[in-house]
Scaffold this motif. Structure first.
Motif, PDB file in Angstrom:
ATOM      1  N   ARG A  68       0.846  -1.187   0.039  1.00  0.00           N
ATOM      2  CA  ARG A  68       0.114  -0.141   0.044  1.00  0.00           C
ATOM      3  C   ARG A  68       0.713   1.145  -0.080  1.00  0.00           C
ATOM      4  NH1 ARG A  68      -5.437   0.217   0.452  1.00  0.00           N
ATOM      5  NH2 ARG A  68      -6.568  -1.753   1.156  1.00  0.00           N
ATOM      6  N   ALA A  69       0.446   2.171  -0.702  1.00  0.00           N
ATOM      7  CA  ALA A  69       1.078   3.636  -0.814  1.00  0.00           C
ATOM      8  C   ALA A  69       0.699   4.495   0.420  1.00  0.00           C
ATOM      9  CB  ALA A  69       0.876   4.415  -1.985  1.00  0.00           C
ATOM     10  N   GLN A  70       1.461   5.460   0.991  1.00  0.00           N
ATOM     11  CA  GLN A  70       0.928   6.149   1.956  1.00  0.00           C
ATOM     12  C   GLN A  70      -0.093   6.913   1.633  1.00  0.00           C
ATOM     13  OE1 GLN A  70       4.342   8.592   3.316  1.00  0.00           O
ATOM     14  NE2 GLN A  70       5.182   7.066   4.821  1.00  0.00           N
ATOM     15  N   SER A  71      -0.588   7.017   0.396  1.00  0.00           N
ATOM     16  CA  SER A  71      -1.780   7.784  -0.128  1.00  0.00           C
ATOM     17  C   SER A  71      -2.809   6.836  -0.437  1.00  0.00           C
ATOM     18  CB  SER A  71      -1.560   8.525  -1.619  1.00  0.00           C
ATOM     19  OG  SER A  71      -0.974   7.460  -2.268  1.00  0.00           O
ATOM     20  N   GLY A  72      -2.694   5.712   0.112  1.00  0.00           N
ATOM     21  CA  GLY A  72      -3.926   4.900   0.180  1.00  0.00           C
ATOM     22  C   GLY A  72      -4.141   3.820  -1.042  1.00  0.00           C
ATOM     23  N   GLU A  73      -3.176   4.039  -2.175  1.00  0.00           N
ATOM     24  CA  GLU A  73      -3.640   2.978  -3.155  1.00  0.00           C
ATOM     25  C   GLU A  73      -3.006   1.760  -2.795  1.00  0.00           C
ATOM     26  OE1 GLU A  73      -2.369   6.112  -3.483  1.00  0.00           O
ATOM     27  OE2 GLU A  73      -2.417   6.908  -5.438  1.00  0.00           O
ATOM     28  N   ALA A  74      -3.864   0.538  -3.356  1.00  0.00           N
ATOM     29  CA  ALA A  74      -3.390  -0.644  -3.082  1.00  0.00           C
ATOM     30  C   ALA A  74      -2.619  -1.465  -4.247  1.00  0.00           C
ATOM     31  CB  ALA A  74      -4.569  -1.437  -2.580  1.00  0.00           C
ATOM     32  N   GLU A  75      -1.686  -2.068  -4.039  1.00  0.00           N
ATOM     33  CA  GLU A  75      -0.904  -2.848  -5.159  1.00  0.00           C
ATOM     34  C   GLU A  75      -1.783  -3.655  -6.095  1.00  0.00           C
ATOM     35  OE1 GLU A  75       2.485  -5.954  -5.681  1.00  0.00           O
ATOM     36  OE2 GLU A  75       2.069  -5.341  -3.806  1.00  0.00           O
ATOM     37  N   LYS A  76      -2.854  -4.464  -5.207  1.00  0.00           N
ATOM     38  CA  LYS A  76      -3.521  -5.366  -6.253  1.00  0.00           C
ATOM     39  C   LYS A  76      -4.782  -4.603  -7.370  1.00  0.00           C
ATOM     40  CE  LYS A  76      -8.000  -4.935  -2.940  1.00  0.00           C
ATOM     41  NZ  LYS A  76      -8.807  -5.322  -2.358  1.00  0.00           N
ATOM     42  N   ASP A  77      -4.823  -3.147  -7.034  1.00  0.00           N
ATOM     43  CA  ASP A  77      -5.671  -2.663  -7.974  1.00  0.00           C
ATOM     44  C   ASP A  77      -4.718  -1.885  -9.139  1.00  0.00           C
ATOM     45  OD1 ASP A  77      -7.916  -2.670  -6.294  1.00  0.00           O
ATOM     46  OD2 ASP A  77      -7.494  -0.952  -5.210  1.00  0.00           O
ATOM     47  N   LEU A  78      -3.627  -1.655  -8.906  1.00  0.00           N
ATOM     48  CA  LEU A  78      -2.610  -1.197  -9.923  1.00  0.00           C
ATOM     49  C   LEU A  78      -2.308  -2.295 -10.698  1.00  0.00           C
ATOM     50  CD1 LEU A  78      -0.285   1.232  -8.035  1.00  0.00           C
ATOM     51  CD2 LEU A  78      -2.443   1.822  -9.598  1.00  0.00           C
ATOM     52  N   THR A  79      -1.768  -3.456 -10.138  1.00  0.00           N
ATOM     53  CA  THR A  79      -1.511  -4.649 -11.242  1.00  0.00           C
ATOM     54  C   THR A  79      -2.582  -4.926 -12.010  1.00  0.00           C
ATOM     55  OG1 THR A  79      -2.441  -6.332  -9.350  1.00  0.00           O
ATOM     56  CG2 THR A  79      -0.034  -5.556  -8.907  1.00  0.00           C
ATOM     57  N   LEU A  80      -4.020  -5.025 -11.522  1.00  0.00           N
ATOM     58  CA  LEU A  80      -4.944  -5.316 -12.145  1.00  0.00           C
ATOM     59  C   LEU A  80      -5.149  -4.393 -13.541  1.00  0.00           C
ATOM     60  CD1 LEU A  80      -7.321  -7.167 -12.938  1.00  0.00           C
ATOM     61  CD2 LEU A  80      -8.695  -6.184 -11.326  1.00  0.00           C
ATOM     62  N   ALA A  81      -4.882  -3.205 -13.198  1.00  0.00           N
ATOM     63  CA  ALA A  81      -5.081  -2.248 -14.108  1.00  0.00           C
ATOM     64  C   ALA A  81      -4.041  -2.300 -15.434  1.00  0.00           C
ATOM     65  CB  ALA A  81      -5.086  -0.766 -13.859  1.00  0.00           C
ATOM     66  N   VAL A  82      -2.736  -2.621 -14.959  1.00  0.00           N
ATOM     67  CA  VAL A  82      -1.637  -2.913 -15.670  1.00  0.00           C
ATOM     68  C   VAL A  82      -2.036  -4.192 -16.478  1.00  0.00           C
ATOM     69  CG1 VAL A  82       0.728  -3.247 -16.117  1.00  0.00           C
ATOM     70  CG2 VAL A  82      -0.054  -1.519 -14.379  1.00  0.00           C
ATOM     71  N   ALA A  83      -2.467  -5.155 -16.001  1.00  0.00           N
ATOM     72  CA  ALA A  83      -2.715  -6.378 -16.423  1.00  0.00           C
ATOM     73  C   ALA A  83      -3.771  -5.986 -17.438  1.00  0.00           C
ATOM     74  CB  ALA A  83      -3.135  -7.415 -15.676  1.00  0.00           C
TER      75      ALA A  83
END
Length: 279
Positions: A68-83
């Protein structure tokens, strides 16, 4: 219940017995075990029949947010968006098929991810992640991982002993083979897969380095479970640091993901084109 069995715990140890089988004398506690969890359904495949297949794995998901970023973003959401961006870029190519291990926010255990690629007969497996450096916001850059030599050797031994060697590796059924023969076949398949994976990391770096920064030591090796398919070249792509503002900004923007998706798609297309010419 485990495949129609019960676990019997006694004073001297335990035994697995079929229902109805007479238990040995003594004080015994019978515990019914849960049945094995069925494998998740196979994902849909996009692309023309007969074309080589890449399975793209969006890391984490469901109750596992990843970093998780300090700003709240979760890795699971970024990885899905890139995929999804990579899939969309590949969908325009009539020479490649593509499937995603997940296309929504669901949890998959690690071995389920690469087993999907094996069950589909994939020619390449790419697991997408985003790194984290905790409170260090300066760490940045992408990294590509392949399976380490030590992990590969250990996995070969485990695979040869599993399920009476009934697995199929590169189209060869290992059932009935001697231990030495099975180990040799598995080792050959793994070496071939590893060589192909290392070659793909170079291609991916060359195609994507103008889109996002890479660490100087961009190719590293580790005993990552998700890379342990013995007969599918497998690469884990840490697309940058979610804890770095610039990396996170690129992965979090539709424009940045589209450029990255196109670069990854070019690397995949070149990889498969070279494989076709080599046969």
């Amino acid at each position: 219940m485990l495949g129609g069995a019960v676990l019997l715990l006694g004073l001297a140890g335990f035994a697995v017995m079929s229902p109805g089988e007479a238990a040995p004398d003594g004080r015994i506690l019978t515990i019914l075990l849960d049945p094995p969890v069925p494998a998740p359904p196979l994902p849909g495949v996009v692309g023309p029949a007969g074309a080589p297949l890449i399975v793209i794995d969006a890391g984490h998901g469901g109750h596992d947010p990843g970093a998780r970023a300090q700003s709240g973003e979760a890795e699971k959401d970024l990885t899905l968006a890139v995929a999804l961006a990579v899939r969309d870029a590949l969908a325009k190519d009539v020479r490649v098929r593509v499937a995603l291990t997940r296309d929504d926010d669901r949890f998959l255990v690690l071995n389920e991810r690469y087993e999907m690629a094996r069950r589909l007969g994939a020619s390449l497996f790419l697991s997408i992640h985003a790194d984290s450096a905790g409170e260090d916001g300066e760490a940045h850059g992408a990294t590509l991982y392949t399976l380490s030599e030590n992990a590969t050797d250990a996995e070969a031994a485990q695979l040869a002993a599993r399920e009476n060697r009934a697995d199929i590796v590169r189209g060869v059924n290992l059932s009935g083979r001697t231990g030495d023969t099975a180990s040799i076949l598995i080792d050959l398949a793994q070496r071939e897969s590893q060589d192909a994976a290392v070659g793909f990391t170079r291609l991916l770096h060359a195609q994507a380095k103008d889109v996002l920064p890479f660490r100087q030591d961009f190719h590293r090796q580790a005993g990552l479970i998700v890379l342990k398919a013995p007969d599918v070249p497998s690469v884990l792509f840490e697309t940058g640091y979610i804890t770095n503002e610039a990396d996170r900004g690129l992965l979090g923007s539709a424009e940045g993901r589209a450029k990255l998706g196109a670069a990854v798609a070019r690397a995949i297309e070149i990889h498969f084109a070279r494989a076709r010419h080599a046969t």
